[in-house]
Each structure stands twice: as C-alpha cells, then as structure tokens.
Design a protein around this motif. Structure first.
Motif, mmCIF file in Angstrom:
data_model
loop_
_atom_site.group_PDB
_atom_site.id
_atom_site.type_symbol
_atom_site.label_atom_id
_atom_site.label_comp_id
_atom_site.label_asym_id
_atom_site.label_seq_id
_atom_site.Cartn_x
_atom_site.Cartn_y
_atom_site.Cartn_z
ATOM 1 N N ALA A 46 4.385 0.614 -6.753
ATOM 2 C CA ALA A 46 4.310 0.985 -8.169
ATOM 3 C C ALA A 46 3.515 2.260 -8.388
ATOM 4 O O ALA A 46 3.721 2.974 -9.370
ATOM 5 N N ARG A 47 2.568 2.554 -7.477
ATOM 6 C CA ARG A 47 1.739 3.761 -7.623
ATOM 7 C C ARG A 47 2.095 4.839 -6.593
ATOM 8 O O ARG A 47 1.374 5.823 -6.453
ATOM 9 N N ALA A 48 3.169 4.621 -5.892
ATOM 10 C CA ALA A 48 3.487 5.509 -4.770
ATOM 11 C C ALA A 48 4.234 6.759 -5.239
ATOM 12 O O ALA A 48 5.297 6.668 -5.851
ATOM 13 N N GLU A 49 3.656 7.904 -4.933
ATOM 14 C CA GLU A 49 4.331 9.168 -5.244
ATOM 15 C C GLU A 49 5.471 9.437 -4.262
ATOM 16 O O GLU A 49 6.369 10.233 -4.544
ATOM 17 N N VAL B 90 13.707 1.561 0.468
ATOM 18 C CA VAL B 90 12.327 1.983 0.225
ATOM 19 C C VAL B 90 11.395 1.381 1.284
ATOM 20 O O VAL B 90 10.568 2.078 1.880
ATOM 21 N N PHE B 91 11.544 0.085 1.535
ATOM 22 C CA PHE B 91 10.724 -0.596 2.541
ATOM 23 C C PHE B 91 11.030 -0.058 3.937
ATOM 24 O O PHE B 91 10.119 0.192 4.738
ATOM 25 N N LEU B 92 12.304 0.159 4.222
ATOM 26 C CA LEU B 92 12.693 0.707 5.524
ATOM 27 C C LEU B 92 12.080 2.090 5.727
ATOM 28 O O LEU B 92 11.470 2.372 6.768
ATOM 29 N N GLY B 93 12.242 2.946 4.727
ATOM 30 C CA GLY B 93 11.741 4.312 4.852
ATOM 31 C C GLY B 93 10.234 4.371 4.983
ATOM 32 O O GLY B 93 9.690 5.160 5.766
ATOM 33 N N TYR B 94 9.544 3.533 4.213
ATOM 34 C CA TYR B 94 8.079 3.451 4.299
ATOM 35 C C TYR B 94 7.658 3.061 5.710
ATOM 36 O O TYR B 94 6.773 3.691 6.309
ATOM 37 N N SER B 95 8.295 2.022 6.250
ATOM 38 C CA SER B 95 7.932 1.518 7.576
ATOM 39 C C SER B 95 8.256 2.534 8.668
ATOM 40 O O SER B 95 7.487 2.703 9.618
ATOM 41 N N ALA C 98 10.350 7.886 -3.615
ATOM 42 C CA ALA C 98 11.670 8.531 -3.541
ATOM 43 C C ALA C 98 11.944 9.035 -2.123
ATOM 44 O O ALA C 98 13.076 8.937 -1.625
ATOM 45 N N GLU C 99 10.882 9.554 -1.479
ATOM 46 C CA GLU C 99 11.033 10.019 -0.097
ATOM 47 C C GLU C 99 11.295 8.834 0.836
ATOM 48 O O GLU C 99 12.147 8.916 1.730
ATOM 49 N N TRP C 100 10.572 7.730 0.634
ATOM 50 C CA TRP C 100 10.805 6.534 1.456
ATOM 51 C C TRP C 100 12.250 6.081 1.316
ATOM 52 O O TRP C 100 12.902 5.753 2.304
ATOM 53 N N ARG C 101 12.739 6.068 0.081
ATOM 54 C CA ARG C 101 14.124 5.626 -0.163
ATOM 55 C C ARG C 101 15.112 6.523 0.582
ATOM 56 O O ARG C 101 16.065 6.055 1.197
ATOM 57 N N ARG C 102 14.880 7.826 0.528
ATOM 58 C CA ARG C 102 15.792 8.763 1.199
ATOM 59 C C ARG C 102 15.811 8.528 2.710
ATOM 60 O O ARG C 102 16.863 8.493 3.329
ATOM 61 N N ILE C 103 14.617 8.347 3.295
ATOM 62 C CA ILE C 103 14.516 8.113 4.745
ATOM 63 C C ILE C 103 15.223 6.810 5.115
ATOM 64 O O ILE C 103 15.993 6.752 6.082
#
Length: 493
Positions: A82-85, A273-278, A88-93
């Motif tokens: 919720a506070r992550a800038e 989003v979770f995939l890209g973050y990880s 959108a980048e995580w989602r793209r990755i």
C-alpha cells in the motif's frame, strides 16, 4: 527371501511387526493389499519422524525449557504494497516473467468441504455468487485473464503465454477433483497445462509411536499436512509415470512458483506484483502476509525465532509482545499475519529435500478408530487415543537463505472460507461480500459510481485486478448483475 519375509524382517527391526498380527487369517487378496501398503511405507522414516516430533513437542510443552527468543521482522525484510512506490515496477517485472513462460502455480487443494457442509473437494464450493462459479473456476479464470494481460502488454501472440497449474489433491479428493475439472472442460484452460498430483500420507500412530491398523489388512493413514507439498512435488504424478511436478517444472523451464491455498476467494493467482517483488529482492522463498486485525487475533505471524524466519503461533507470543507498536507508525510490531501464500524459485524447491529430515513434524492428537490387536474388532474411541503427524507449508522458512515478506491489504487479497454457512465469520457469506465489495472498488477506481445496495459481479475474464475498466469512467451503475464482458456493463447503468 520372499517379499513377505523381507517385509516382516524390516518391520521387526523397526519394532512395528504387530501390523502383521492378522496375516494368517487373511485371504490372498487381503495379503496382497497389506503387503503392497507396507512395502510402500518407509517405516524407518516414520520412526524417525515420530521421535523428532516427540522431542519437539516435549520441548514446546516444557515450561522450564529455554525457548528461542521471538523477535519482529528485521528492517528491510518486508515491505507494504500500500505504501510501495515500486509496486508498478514489481508488477512489470512479474508480468514479464509470466510473459516469458517462467512462472508456474502450485495450488494446495487437498481438503474436503466437510466443515462447510459439503463432501466435495473444497475448491468445488459455490459461495453463492450470481454466476454460481466455484472457487476452482474463479482461480482458473484469473489464470486465463493474466495470460491475456501478459500477452497484450508484452506483444505476444494470443495463446502464447502459458501459466501451468499444479493442483495438489489428497487421496480422497483426487478422483472428485479430476472429475470436476473434466466436467467443466478445465474452465477454458488447456488440460495439458493442469497437472494433478497427490499429497502424501503418514500412518496414524498410538501415543507410543506404534502404527495403527484400521482393518486387519490395512494401516490407518492420514494426510501429512500442507507441508507435504514438498515431498509430493518429488513423487510420481501418476502410478504409471515417472514424471513429477519438479521434473515437469524443469521441462517447461519454469524459474518461479507461486503457491497458495484453495479457500481464499480473493487470491491473486500468480500475482505479478508479488512475483516481481520477490524476483527483485532475489528471494529464494517469500511470504505474502496481511496485517493482523487486532493484537489478539488468533493467527500465526511471520517473525524471527531464534534468529531465523518462522511462523510464530499466537500462543507463543506474550500479550505484551502482541500489543507492542512501532512508535513511528503506531502499527503492531508483530503484525505480519500468515495466509499460506508463498513464492519459491524452482531451484529452492529442488533443495528442500536436502534439509527436509531436519524439519520437525507437528503432532495432532485425535480420536482414531483402530483394530484391537487382541480381539480383531474395530474400536471407536471416545477420547484422543493416537496421533496424526503433519508438516506445515511454512516449516521451510527457517532454512531459507534469502527470505522476504510482502504485506498486502486484507480486503483486497484475503477472505478465507473456513466455516459453515451462516456462521458470520470466514463463511460463504463473508467470502461473497468481500469479493463483491472488491469488484465495486474496481469500478470506483476506474472513475465510475455504484449506487448503494448495488452488487455487480465482474468475471475474472474481464479484469484480474481492476485493469481493463477504464472505459467506465463517469458512468453511474444503478442495477445489480453479472457481467462477462466490458460491453455488458452498459446494461447496468
């Protein structure tokens, strides 16, 4: 030495030869059945598991034992979406990994809907939506939609993106699960990309660790818990094949895996989003969590125990710890509620076997019907007389080298189905309410208005997480209904 003699010798050496007590009274068919079951059991491993579980259980219940200190997640080990800038980048990755065919999904779906008043597998359950879609169908359609989104955003041909779905059943639920998928034409997915496999079982034991019989010619067994997922990925998918989940992942060049439980109607399957973050964090294992609703909520939290990442049960945290808050944010320090929603690299899944023997099974003391060894009669006890041994899916966390946590919003991603209709908590009514409320938010975020009391069910094939509804900006919805395409929304304005 005959098969019977070698089996008998093994069980004698293991101190479990009482399972052959009725051998002289069995007919040839019964002897064959029992011998096959005994030969399939690693009885030495069963003994090791029992011994380790007893030690761990005694340690946990010993008031004088010095327990490992429980500490909050260290700074940098988790982020809040919720506070992550960078969301959108995580989602793209993550979506790029999906588009390249690098992502697979493991579904833990071994449970029956007994507590829901149904004998069918839990994933077959209808929570009462207008569409009457089952949990399985909702999740299948999210996979289909995500494949389409990835194709569109990364300029792939239609049908080029595939997210294989590995569905873990239990012995009792596998036939019904496969039949349900076949009956519904795999909900529009290619059947070649839906792979059923079965979680393992372990013998039920007496309190002294002796194997129980449920007939004179069969051992009483129970599923080995959702942590049986790891061993199950190494077992043959079917009796006439050497193919396993791990070998199939390798053949498809899958690098990343998302695993989750079937009973969450809001689950974002293969969440980019979770995939890209990880992936960006270079995690080999990661957990998605939701903030605890209150200090006293009866839920395990992801924290550190003895310096290692673990899921710590609420009973292991003092009230003082549970109520501690971060002075800067006023948020609970122990807030990372576990929802059994994980990321793994396939490299890590292949490594689990190396340390699996170190993972302690948990003891569940139960009333277990058994054959009395003196009379040969079936006994149905009135109080717990034996134990079932289970491993939990999060028991691998302490062995992870690169672990990270992503906190997501509960109302967007977690509404479990646990209880009978009408309970008012974690039941079909709350699942339906939460799903429809989310879909209302999808429309409102797109710039539309939805009148009070109006419920609009949007098919997952229309929107995975709110995307694709931009054309609804400025519209006001005054009618309830089910929509299977964006165009159908006009009828509800």
């Amino acid at each position: 030495m005959s098969s019977f003699e070698s089996t008998k010798a093994r069980y004698e050496a293991a101190g479990q030869d009482h399972v052959l007590k009725f051998w002289p009274t069995l007919n040839e068919s019964e002897k064959g059945t029992l011998l096959k079951q005994l030969n399939s059991l690693d009885i030495e491993r069963v003994n090791r598991i029992y011994s380790k579980a007893i030690v761990a259980d005694n340690s946990a219940s010993n008031a004088d034992a010095v327990s490992d200190p429980v500490e909050p997640l260290p700074k940098g080990a988790s982020e809040t979406v919720a506070r992550a800038e960078k969301a959108a980048e995580w989602r793209r990755i993550g979506l790029e990994a999906v588009s390249k065919g690098q992502v697979g999904v493991l579904l833990m779906a071994g449970g029956q809907g007994t507590r829901l008043g149904s004998s069918a597998p839990k994933g077959c359950y209808d929570i009462g939506l207008l569409s009457h879609k089952s949990l399985f169908q909702y999740q299948a359609e999210r996979i289909r939609r995500l494949q389409t989104v990835a194709e569109h955003e990364f300029a792939k041909e239609p049908g080029a993106v595939i997210i294989p779905w590995y569905v873990m059943t239990s012995g009792p639920t596998r036939p019904a699960t496969e039949e349900f998928f076949t009956k519904h034409n795999f909900f529009g997915l290619d059947s070649q990309n839906v792979i059923f496999f079965e979680q393992g079982t372990l013998p039920c034991l007496t309190m002294e660790g002796k194997v129980l019989l449920d007939t004179t010619s069969s051992v009483a067994v129970a599923p080995d818990g959702n942590g049986g997922l790891y061993a199950a990925t190494r077992s043959p998918i079917s009796s006439d094949s050497s193919r396993t989940v791990l070998s199939d992942l390798a053949q498809r060049n899958i690098l990343y895996v998302h695993a989750y439980c079937v009973d969450n109607c809001l689950v974002r399957v293969a969440d980019p989003v979770f995939l890209g973050y990880s992936i960006l964090k270079q995690a080999d294992c990661a957990a998605k969590v939701v903030p605890k609703a209150s200090p006293t909520e009866s839920v395990g939290v992801v924290a550190c125990k003895g310096g290692k990442f673990s899921v710590v049960e609420y009973s292991e945290i003092s009230m003082e710890q549970a109520e501690r808050r971060d002075p800067a944010t006023n948020e609970l320090v122990f807030r990372a509620g576990n929802i059994a929603n994980h990321f793994y690299t396939t490299t890590y899944l292949n490594r689990v076997e190396e340390f699996e023997e170190e993972m302690a099974f948990h003891i569940a003391r139960k009333k277990i019907a058994f054959i009395d060894l003196e009379s040969g009669e079936l006994v149905k006890p009135a109080k717990p007389n034996g134990m079932k041994l289970e491993m939990f899916v999060f028991d691998v966390f302490p062995f992870t080298e690169h672990f990270t946590v992503l906190e997501v919003e509960r109302n967007e991603e977690f509404s479990p189905l646990k209880n009978a209709p009408g309970t008012g908590v974690d039941d079909a009514g709350t699942s339906r309410r939460d799903l429809l409320a989310q879909q209302r938010r999808f429309l409102e975020r797109a710039g539309a208005k939805v009148k009070d009391g109006i419920d609009i069910e949007i098919s997952p094939l229309v929107s995975y997480a709110g995307e694709g509804l931009e054309s609804q900006k400025g519209k006001t919805f005054t009618k309830s209904g089910l929509v299977s395409s964006v165009e159908e929304l006009d009828a509800l304005v």
